[in-house]
Design an enzyme around this catalytic site. Structure first.
Site: not given
Length: 222
Positions: A49, A126
């Site tokens: 991330c 995601r």
């Protein structure tokens, strides 16, 4: 297992109100006349991330030139988001110039089908959504927890959608609006080592010779 409800292409993107690192936002009202790329990440202070947010920030001006507002999201608190953004600035010298939604009650995540129980019931996958300047959902992409997104492909996707609208055309496979100068470097070939799960492991990780920006984000060649 809970059935995941997904938004549908060609329909208005789900409306929401949320708290962010830039203050409260109301979608779509606050973004009229703008394209939006809304994307979720599993958690703050996680290595994949972090690389994604650094990459989005580095390409922020490219999105801005295309009239695109970036909006990040995870189920972490706003306090966590702020601490993480400050950590990214300290460790990478990068400002995060776009808001991050603190969706701790998963309200926005569920509207956009970001919670996939087979992957996790507590983290968002995601997910990425391209919403046009009329508030219509034009594209969506889902990635697993292990795989970071290619930001150049997101930009190419926006270019393709905007070109199709402007010119009344369709774009073929591998289309780009003009010859690209992007180059891959050795940095693009490195992989991320899973983050440590104990304090002892975190201390050892920093002593093991990996390339570490911080205790939770270390890379190596394979």
């Amino acid at each position: 297992m809970e059935v995941v409800s997904l938004p549908r292409l060609g329909e208005p993107a789900p409306a929401f109100e949320a708290q962010t690192t830039f203050g409260p936002v109301k979608f779509p009202d606050d973004f009229k006349g703008q394209w939006v790329v809304l994307f979720s990440h599993p958690a703050d202070f996680t290595p994949v991330c972090t690389t994604e947010f650094v990459a989005f920030a580095k390409n922020y001006e490219e999105f801005k030139k295309r009239n695109v507002q970036l909006i990040g999201l995870s189920v972490d608190s706003n306090f966590s988001h702020i601490a993480w953004v400050m950590n990214i600035k300290e460790k990478f010298g990068i400002e995060i110039p776009f808001p991050i939604i603190a969706d701790h009650n998963m309200e926005v995540a569920k509207k956009y089908g970001m919670i996939h129980p087979a992957q996790s019931t507590t983290f968002t996958v995601r997910a990425l959504f391209v919403i046009d300047d009329k508030g219509i959902l034009r594209a969506m992409i889902y990635y697993p927890l292990t795989t970071g997104r290619n930001i150049r492909e997101v930009i190419r996707l926006v270019d393709a959608l905007q070109t199709a609208d402007r010119e009344g055309v369709a774009t073929p496979a591998d289309w780009v609006p003009e010859p690209q100068t992007w180059e891959f470097t050795e940095e693009n070939t490195k992989v991320i080592v899973p983050p440590p799960t104990t304090y002892e492991d975190a201390v050892k990780r920093l002593q093991e010779g990996y390339e570490c920006a911080d205790w939770y984000i270390c890379k190596k060649k394979v």
